[in-house]
Design a protein around this motif. Sequence first.
Motif, PDB file in Angstrom:
ATOM      1  N   LYS A  42       0.801  -1.094   0.262  1.00 38.67           N
ATOM      2  CA  LYS A  42       0.300  -0.032  -0.158  1.00 38.67           C
ATOM      3  C   LYS A  42       0.910   1.451  -0.334  1.00 38.67           C
ATOM      4  O   LYS A  42       0.527   2.101  -0.231  1.00 38.67           O
ATOM      5  N   ARG A  43       2.133   1.354   0.802  1.00 37.92           N
ATOM      6  CA  ARG A  43       2.662   2.303   1.020  1.00 37.92           C
ATOM      7  C   ARG A  43       3.256   2.757  -0.573  1.00 37.92           C
ATOM      8  O   ARG A  43       3.692   4.022  -0.576  1.00 37.92           O
ATOM      9  N   HIS A  44       3.550   1.725  -1.700  1.00 34.54           N
ATOM     10  CA  HIS A  44       3.361   1.576  -3.008  1.00 34.54           C
ATOM     11  C   HIS A  44       2.817   1.800  -3.801  1.00 34.54           C
ATOM     12  O   HIS A  44       3.214   1.428  -5.079  1.00 34.54           O
ATOM     13  N   GLY A  45       2.336   2.421  -3.121  1.00 37.03           N
ATOM     14  CA  GLY A  45       0.710   2.861  -4.306  1.00 37.03           C
ATOM     15  C   GLY A  45       0.119   1.519  -4.909  1.00 37.03           C
ATOM     16  O   GLY A  45      -1.025   1.801  -5.996  1.00 37.03           O
ATOM     17  N   VAL A  46       0.608   0.495  -4.100  1.00 34.55           N
ATOM     18  CA  VAL A  46      -0.628  -0.371  -4.673  1.00 34.55           C
ATOM     19  C   VAL A  46      -1.891  -0.383  -4.232  1.00 34.55           C
ATOM     20  O   VAL A  46      -2.107   0.148  -3.192  1.00 34.55           O
ATOM     21  N   THR A  47      -2.734  -0.966  -5.258  1.00 33.16           N
ATOM     22  CA  THR A  47      -4.400   0.058  -4.693  1.00 33.16           C
ATOM     23  C   THR A  47      -5.394  -1.765  -4.415  1.00 33.16           C
ATOM     24  O   THR A  47      -5.826  -2.042  -3.952  1.00 33.16           O
ATOM     25  N   ARG A  48      -5.312  -2.096  -5.485  1.00 28.76           N
ATOM     26  CA  ARG A  48      -6.057  -4.053  -5.548  1.00 28.76           C
ATOM     27  C   ARG A  48      -4.591  -4.737  -5.123  1.00 28.76           C
ATOM     28  O   ARG A  48      -3.541  -5.126  -6.012  1.00 28.76           O
ATOM     29  N   VAL A  49      -5.160  -5.983  -4.351  1.00 33.39           N
ATOM     30  CA  VAL A  49      -3.876  -7.557  -4.288  1.00 33.39           C
ATOM     31  C   VAL A  49      -5.213  -8.660  -4.194  1.00 33.39           C
ATOM     32  O   VAL A  49      -5.736  -8.775  -3.621  1.00 33.39           O
ATOM     33  N   THR A  50      -4.155  -9.597  -5.106  1.00 30.95           N
ATOM     34  CA  THR A  50      -5.018 -10.841  -5.698  1.00 30.95           C
ATOM     35  C   THR A  50      -4.112 -12.037  -4.286  1.00 30.95           C
ATOM     36  O   THR A  50      -2.999 -11.297  -4.875  1.00 30.95           O
ATOM     37  N   LEU A  51      -4.850 -12.570  -3.834  1.00 35.61           N
ATOM     38  CA  LEU A  51      -4.558 -13.349  -2.786  1.00 35.61           C
ATOM     39  C   LEU A  51      -4.145 -14.945  -3.341  1.00 35.61           C
ATOM     40  O   LEU A  51      -5.405 -15.097  -3.776  1.00 35.61           O
ATOM     41  N   ALA A  52      -3.650 -15.458  -3.979  1.00 40.13           N
ATOM     42  CA  ALA A  52      -3.412 -16.909  -4.259  1.00 40.13           C
ATOM     43  C   ALA A  52      -3.438 -17.653  -2.625  1.00 40.13           C
ATOM     44  O   ALA A  52      -2.266 -17.594  -2.587  1.00 40.13           O
ATOM     45  N   THR A  62     -11.112 -15.171   6.024  1.00 42.31           N
ATOM     46  CA  THR A  62     -11.784 -14.299   6.453  1.00 42.31           C
ATOM     47  C   THR A  62     -11.263 -13.752   7.188  1.00 42.31           C
ATOM     48  O   THR A  62     -12.137 -12.422   7.860  1.00 42.31           O
ATOM     49  N   TYR A  63      -9.742 -13.607   8.093  1.00 44.53           N
ATOM     50  CA  TYR A  63      -9.203 -12.538   7.700  1.00 44.53           C
ATOM     51  C   TYR A  63      -9.391 -11.026   6.701  1.00 44.53           C
ATOM     52  O   TYR A  63      -9.229 -10.471   7.261  1.00 44.53           O
ATOM     53  N   CYS A  64      -8.725 -10.853   5.881  1.00 47.79           N
ATOM     54  CA  CYS A  64      -8.759 -10.300   5.050  1.00 47.79           C
ATOM     55  C   CYS A  64     -10.885  -9.642   3.526  1.00 47.79           C
ATOM     56  O   CYS A  64     -10.137  -8.453   4.256  1.00 47.79           O
ATOM     57  N   GLY A  65     -10.966 -10.865   4.390  1.00 49.78           N
ATOM     58  CA  GLY A  65     -12.308 -10.410   3.432  1.00 49.78           C
ATOM     59  C   GLY A  65     -12.159  -9.829   1.840  1.00 49.78           C
ATOM     60  O   GLY A  65     -10.951 -10.382   1.223  1.00 49.78           O
ATOM     61  N   SER A  66     -12.874  -9.039   1.903  1.00 51.67           N
ATOM     62  CA  SER A  66     -13.279  -7.788   0.820  1.00 51.67           C
ATOM     63  C   SER A  66     -11.857  -6.640   0.269  1.00 51.67           C
ATOM     64  O   SER A  66     -11.719  -6.270  -0.896  1.00 51.67           O
ATOM     65  N   SER A  67     -11.796  -6.883   1.756  1.00 52.03           N
ATOM     66  CA  SER A  67     -10.612  -5.470   2.107  1.00 52.03           C
ATOM     67  C   SER A  67     -10.327  -5.140   3.464  1.00 52.03           C
ATOM     68  O   SER A  67     -10.785  -5.870   4.038  1.00 52.03           O
ATOM     69  N   ILE A  68      -9.003  -4.403   3.357  1.00 55.19           N
ATOM     70  CA  ILE A  68      -8.457  -4.679   4.711  1.00 55.19           C
ATOM     71  C   ILE A  68      -7.400  -3.682   4.236  1.00 55.19           C
ATOM     72  O   ILE A  68      -6.570  -3.705   3.336  1.00 55.19           O
ATOM     73  N   HIS A  69      -6.957  -2.277   5.273  1.00 56.16           N
ATOM     74  CA  HIS A  69      -5.909  -1.388   5.002  1.00 56.16           C
ATOM     75  C   HIS A  69      -6.203  -0.721   3.805  1.00 56.16           C
ATOM     76  O   HIS A  69      -5.294  -0.368   3.125  1.00 56.16           O
ATOM     77  N   GLY A  70      -7.522  -0.640   3.711  1.00 56.14           N
ATOM     78  CA  GLY A  70      -7.732   0.286   2.252  1.00 56.14           C
ATOM     79  C   GLY A  70      -7.838  -0.101   1.078  1.00 56.14           C
ATOM     80  O   GLY A  70      -7.881   0.240   0.300  1.00 56.14           O
ATOM     81  N   LEU A  71      -7.494  -1.556   1.113  1.00 64.28           N
ATOM     82  CA  LEU A  71      -6.903  -2.987  -0.273  1.00 64.28           C
ATOM     83  C   LEU A  71      -7.838  -3.144  -0.507  1.00 64.28           C
ATOM     84  O   LEU A  71      -8.426  -3.787   0.523  1.00 64.28           O
ATOM     85  N   VAL A 240      -2.519  -2.225  12.286  1.00 64.89           N
ATOM     86  CA  VAL A 240      -3.785  -2.532  11.533  1.00 64.89           C
ATOM     87  C   VAL A 240      -4.657  -3.401  11.770  1.00 64.89           C
ATOM     88  O   VAL A 240      -5.422  -4.162  11.388  1.00 64.89           O
ATOM     89  N   LEU A 241      -4.284  -2.380  13.168  1.00 68.80           N
ATOM     90  CA  LEU A 241      -6.312  -2.403  13.223  1.00 68.80           C
ATOM     91  C   LEU A 241      -7.824  -2.124  12.034  1.00 68.80           C
ATOM     92  O   LEU A 241      -7.259  -1.579  11.185  1.00 68.80           O
ATOM     93  N   HIS A 242      -7.877  -2.982  12.302  1.00 66.91           N
ATOM     94  CA  HIS A 242      -9.340  -2.886  11.253  1.00 66.91           C
ATOM     95  C   HIS A 242     -10.661  -3.421  11.772  1.00 66.91           C
ATOM     96  O   HIS A 242     -10.570  -4.573  12.362  1.00 66.91           O
ATOM     97  N   GLU A 243     -12.094  -3.410  10.575  1.00 66.17           N
ATOM     98  CA  GLU A 243     -12.929  -4.381  11.231  1.00 66.17           C
ATOM     99  C   GLU A 243     -12.932  -5.696  11.190  1.00 66.17           C
ATOM    100  O   GLU A 243     -13.741  -6.318  11.693  1.00 66.17           O
ATOM    101  N   GLN A 244     -11.493  -6.389  10.702  1.00 72.60           N
ATOM    102  CA  GLN A 244     -11.751  -7.954  11.011  1.00 72.60           C
ATOM    103  C   GLN A 244     -11.128  -8.057  11.907  1.00 72.60           C
ATOM    104  O   GLN A 244     -10.251  -9.752  11.885  1.00 72.60           O
TER     105      GLN A 244
END
Length: 257
Positions: A42-52, A62-71, A240-244
């Motif tokens: 995220k610090r280097h400009g990434v906005t979308r992440v695909t996790l394999a 379950t941990y990451c859901g559809s978004s985390i840290h604004g990603l 790293v606080l977020h809703e999940q």
Amino acid sequence: MHALVMAGGEGRRLLPLTENLPKPMLRVGGVPMLDHVLLHLKRHGVTRVTLAVAYFASIIETYCGSSIHGLKISYLREETPLGTAGAISLLEDIDAPFFMMNGDVLTDIDLRSMLEQHKEHKAALTVATKCMHTDLSLGILETDAAGRVIQYREKPRIEHRYGLGIYLVDPLVRNYMARNQRIDMPDLINRLIQEDRVVASYDHKGAWTDIGTPSEYSKVEKDFSMLSASVGLAVSTMDVLHEQTWKFDIPIKGHGK
């Protein structure tokens, strides 16, 4: 900017730590390694992440859901192991170079600089590397096919470069892969070279570590304060606080692969 994070490995060398937990979810400084990786992207400009994902995939999902840290997060589930590069063939809606990295790498690598060099070289793929030297204690002779000595070097220092598990990949690389078939990164890189495609090396001189064994994991945990200063890790759970976040504390035994 898009990134593909490889988070499906079993982490067999880390047993028993990974007996019921995917490797990227092991905690470093109180939070999963995956959080550190995602925040660095995220610090280097990434906005979308695909996790394999594969091994205990539901824990990561379950941990990451559809978004985390604004990603924005999406997933690729490998029903059968596709090797270290096969997941690239499954990516869709990719029309620009994307980062690819392992989900257990802690580093301060400048990904923006890596992208600039990738574009300058017009590369199909760029490999992040580090330089290391091996000092040999003996004299080394090189000979030709007839056994004649053509060079003698006394106790030389040999330079090597090794890969860091971080790549920049052009979408055209998928043209050299069969969809949903296993292929490892060395084989893909050699195939690109054979097809006269540019494969570049980005030399990283800063901090980098991966965690492959329980002893390495213990060392990283022990040296966390020093490591966090060098690679800019999230040193507080507040980072790293977020809703999940609370879901990481659910009983691991309840999750399937």
